[in-house]
Write a protein that holds these residues in place. Sequence first.
Motif, PDB file in Angstrom:
ATOM      1  N   SER A 192      -0.574   7.087   3.433  1.00 15.92           N
ATOM      2  CA  SER A 192       0.226   5.897   3.725  1.00 15.92           C
ATOM      3  C   SER A 192       1.401   5.773   2.766  1.00 15.92           C
ATOM      4  N   LEU A 198       0.485   2.441  10.982  1.00 16.82           N
ATOM      5  CA  LEU A 198      -0.643   2.518  10.069  1.00 16.82           C
ATOM      6  C   LEU A 198      -1.027   1.099   9.642  1.00 16.82           C
ATOM      7  N   THR A 199      -2.155   0.978   8.966  1.00 18.94           N
ATOM      8  CA  THR A 199      -2.634  -0.348   8.561  1.00 18.94           C
ATOM      9  C   THR A 199      -1.598  -1.092   7.725  1.00 18.94           C
ATOM     10  N   HIS A 200      -0.957  -0.390   6.786  1.00 15.00           N
ATOM     11  CA  HIS A 200       0.037  -1.052   5.941  1.00 15.00           C
ATOM     12  C   HIS A 200       1.304  -1.394   6.727  1.00 15.00           C
ATOM     13  N   LEU A 243       1.199  -2.270   9.883  1.00 16.31           N
ATOM     14  CA  LEU A 243       0.766  -3.438  10.645  1.00 16.31           C
ATOM     15  C   LEU A 243       0.868  -4.697   9.786  1.00 16.31           C
ATOM     16  N   PHE A 244       0.458  -4.585   8.524  1.00 15.42           N
ATOM     17  CA  PHE A 244       0.566  -5.722   7.601  1.00 15.42           C
ATOM     18  C   PHE A 244       2.025  -6.133   7.432  1.00 15.42           C
ATOM     19  N   ASP A 250      -3.325   0.011  -2.248  1.00 17.06           N
ATOM     20  CA  ASP A 250      -2.832  -0.829  -1.153  1.00 17.06           C
ATOM     21  C   ASP A 250      -1.591  -1.599  -1.586  1.00 17.06           C
TER      22      ASP A 250
END
Length: 224
Positions: free
Chosen positions: A60, A75-77, A79-80, A125
């Motif tokens: 990431s 990716l999750t980050h 999306l955040f 993160d």
Amino acid sequence: MVRPYLNSLLYFNDSMSLVRLKIKGISYSQTQNGAYALILNEVEGDRKLPIVIGAFEAQSIAIALEKEIKPPRPLTHDLFKNFSDRFDIVIKQVIIHKLVDGVFYSSIICERDKIEEIIDARTSDAIALALRFNAPIFTYKTILDKAGIFLKFSSKDKDKEETDDSIVVDEILQEGETVEIESGATDGYTELSIDELHKELDLAVNNEDYEKAAKLRDEISKRN
């Protein structure tokens, strides 16, 4: 009224000072599966702060560093970041504020409607998000004094290029001593033409193999 994060900074101001960091790179281990080291460099100095992170977080962060690589799905980050943009939440800065038993603890300083809040986060993160928000990364001088090391980069021995990145992680994981490393591994990409590299890059991104994509992008950048 002193805002919460300002209050915390004032609390630490007497005994510690903040040091700004930048990302030097990501190295991987060949002896420990899924072990990566994120190397942070103090902006005004030569010390490096190595932080062991997982494979997903390493990918990431690599994606965020490689601006030209666009994942087909967020990716999750990412999306955040999209979620935060929709609700007008901005990350102002990240502070690596504690080191206990080799584990780094971080805080994300956020702002919405001119109100700041502190959110606890894993350091990997927090840095992945800081990159997406172009937010500065800091740590305290006492942490850098305790965990900072000097890494010497050289390019004298070309035969060692594919192993030196992993040596850095292994040394950090085992002893945390100063080591000499080369710049990244090529995995045989030097033998490919620039057109072949671009094709391999497109294929890696479509297959969501972001680690390979990052290495390909590094090789392409060297040619330009």
